[in-house]
Design a protein around this motif. Sequence first.
Motif, short mmCIF file in Angstrom:
data_model
loop_
_atom_site.label_atom_id
_atom_site.label_comp_id
_atom_site.label_asym_id
_atom_site.label_seq_id
_atom_site.Cartn_x
_atom_site.Cartn_y
_atom_site.Cartn_z
N ALA A 1 -30.31 7.71 1.25
CA ALA A 1 -31.41 8.67 1.28
C ALA A 1 -31.17 9.75 2.33
O ALA A 1 -31.42 10.94 2.08
CB ALA A 1 -32.72 7.92 1.57
N LEU A 2 -30.68 9.34 3.49
CA LEU A 2 -30.45 10.31 4.57
C LEU A 2 -29.30 11.25 4.22
O LEU A 2 -29.35 12.45 4.53
CB LEU A 2 -30.16 9.57 5.87
N LEU A 3 -28.28 10.74 3.55
CA LEU A 3 -27.17 11.59 3.12
C LEU A 3 -27.62 12.60 2.08
O LEU A 3 -27.18 13.76 2.07
CB LEU A 3 -26.02 10.74 2.57
N ARG A 4 -28.52 12.18 1.18
CA ARG A 4 -29.06 13.13 0.21
C ARG A 4 -29.83 14.24 0.89
O ARG A 4 -29.68 15.42 0.57
CB ARG A 4 -29.96 12.42 -0.81
N ARG A 5 -30.67 13.86 1.86
CA ARG A 5 -31.48 14.87 2.56
C ARG A 5 -30.62 15.82 3.37
O ARG A 5 -30.95 17.00 3.52
CB ARG A 5 -32.51 14.19 3.47
N SER A 6 -29.50 15.32 3.89
CA SER A 6 -28.63 16.15 4.71
C SER A 6 -27.69 17.01 3.88
O SER A 6 -27.03 17.91 4.40
CB SER A 6 -27.80 15.28 5.66
N GLY A 7 -27.61 16.72 2.58
CA GLY A 7 -26.72 17.48 1.71
C GLY A 7 -25.32 16.92 1.63
O GLY A 7 -24.46 17.48 0.95
N ALA A 8 -25.06 15.80 2.32
CA ALA A 8 -23.72 15.20 2.27
C ALA A 8 -23.43 14.62 0.90
O ALA A 8 -22.29 14.58 0.45
CB ALA A 8 -23.59 14.11 3.34
N VAL A 9 -24.48 14.16 0.22
CA VAL A 9 -24.36 13.78 -1.19
C VAL A 9 -25.52 14.43 -1.92
O VAL A 9 -26.60 14.62 -1.37
CB VAL A 9 -24.41 12.24 -1.40
N SER A 10 -25.29 14.81 -3.14
CA SER A 10 -26.36 15.44 -3.91
C SER A 10 -26.16 15.10 -5.38
O SER A 10 -25.06 15.21 -5.91
CB SER A 10 -26.34 16.96 -3.72
N GLY A 11 -27.25 14.68 -6.01
CA GLY A 11 -27.20 14.39 -7.42
C GLY A 11 -26.05 13.48 -7.81
O GLY A 11 -25.30 13.77 -8.72
N GLU A 12 -25.91 12.38 -7.09
CA GLU A 12 -24.80 11.47 -7.34
C GLU A 12 -24.79 11.00 -8.79
O GLU A 12 -25.74 10.41 -9.28
CB GLU A 12 -24.90 10.25 -6.43
N LEU A 13 -23.70 11.31 -9.49
CA LEU A 13 -23.49 10.80 -10.84
C LEU A 13 -22.25 9.93 -10.82
O LEU A 13 -21.22 10.31 -10.25
CB LEU A 13 -23.30 11.95 -11.83
N LEU A 14 -22.33 8.77 -11.42
CA LEU A 14 -21.18 7.89 -11.55
C LEU A 14 -20.57 8.10 -12.92
O LEU A 14 -21.27 8.04 -13.94
CB LEU A 14 -21.61 6.43 -11.37
N ARG A 15 -19.28 8.37 -12.96
CA ARG A 15 -18.59 8.65 -14.21
C ARG A 15 -17.42 7.69 -14.38
O ARG A 15 -16.67 7.45 -13.45
CB ARG A 15 -18.07 10.10 -14.24
N HIS A 16 -17.27 7.21 -15.60
CA HIS A 16 -16.10 6.38 -15.93
C HIS A 16 -15.85 6.52 -17.42
O HIS A 16 -16.66 6.07 -18.24
CB HIS A 16 -16.35 4.91 -15.56
N GLY A 17 -14.72 7.15 -17.75
CA GLY A 17 -14.43 7.37 -19.16
C GLY A 17 -15.52 8.19 -19.81
O GLY A 17 -15.87 9.28 -19.36
#
Length: 225
Positions: free
Chosen positions: A118-134
Amino acid sequence: MKGTPLILIIEDDEDILELEEFHLSNAGFEVLGFRSTRGVEQALEEEEVSLLVVDRNLPGAEGSEFVALLRAKGYDLPVIFVSAKDQDFQVEEGFARGGDDYLRKPFNMNELVLRVRALLRRSGAVSGELLRHGDLILDPESRRLQRNGEEIRLSRLEFDLLAYLMRRPGRVVSREELLDEVWGDEEERGPKSVNVAINRLKKKIDREREASHIESVRGIGYRLC
């Protein structure tokens, strides 16, 4: 994600440090652990650290005072304090000295992971994390799964199980680890629980596909392939 976030932990209790490193690594983060503040500033200069997890009772230094010193030197990365200093005035002191979040010991390791995210999202270090595989795209925030643009409905357990595997592509994950990390207290669990859940998940995500997304590794567990 903007690369894999690096979490730097300062914790003098070796057992707690190992648990924090284990859970954050399993959640897909890179982790760097220290038993004291010694060497931390050098690491901050040399590495692209995304977030600090800091105990307050440290040998030779008080964690919040060390963070206040970092703030005075211009370091603005997010900080989560984890501490046995749990009185209200001590928590307020932690925030006043530069903390962004505060966990009172003892705490749940899964909660630490959630607060870090949550803190990384608020700080912008991660945003809209999507997990992709194939051909699979999984959105942890909306809890939606798509395969080739088609939405696939999953149960809570199936979704969490797939997310856990997608964060560890190619790695063999044991049945015991899945039971410990994915199953909730309210869910039925037993020797065949993982096998049954994996088979249900495979039927949903492997429809009309020649090869399976999930490989069974005999006698050990499962791997996303």
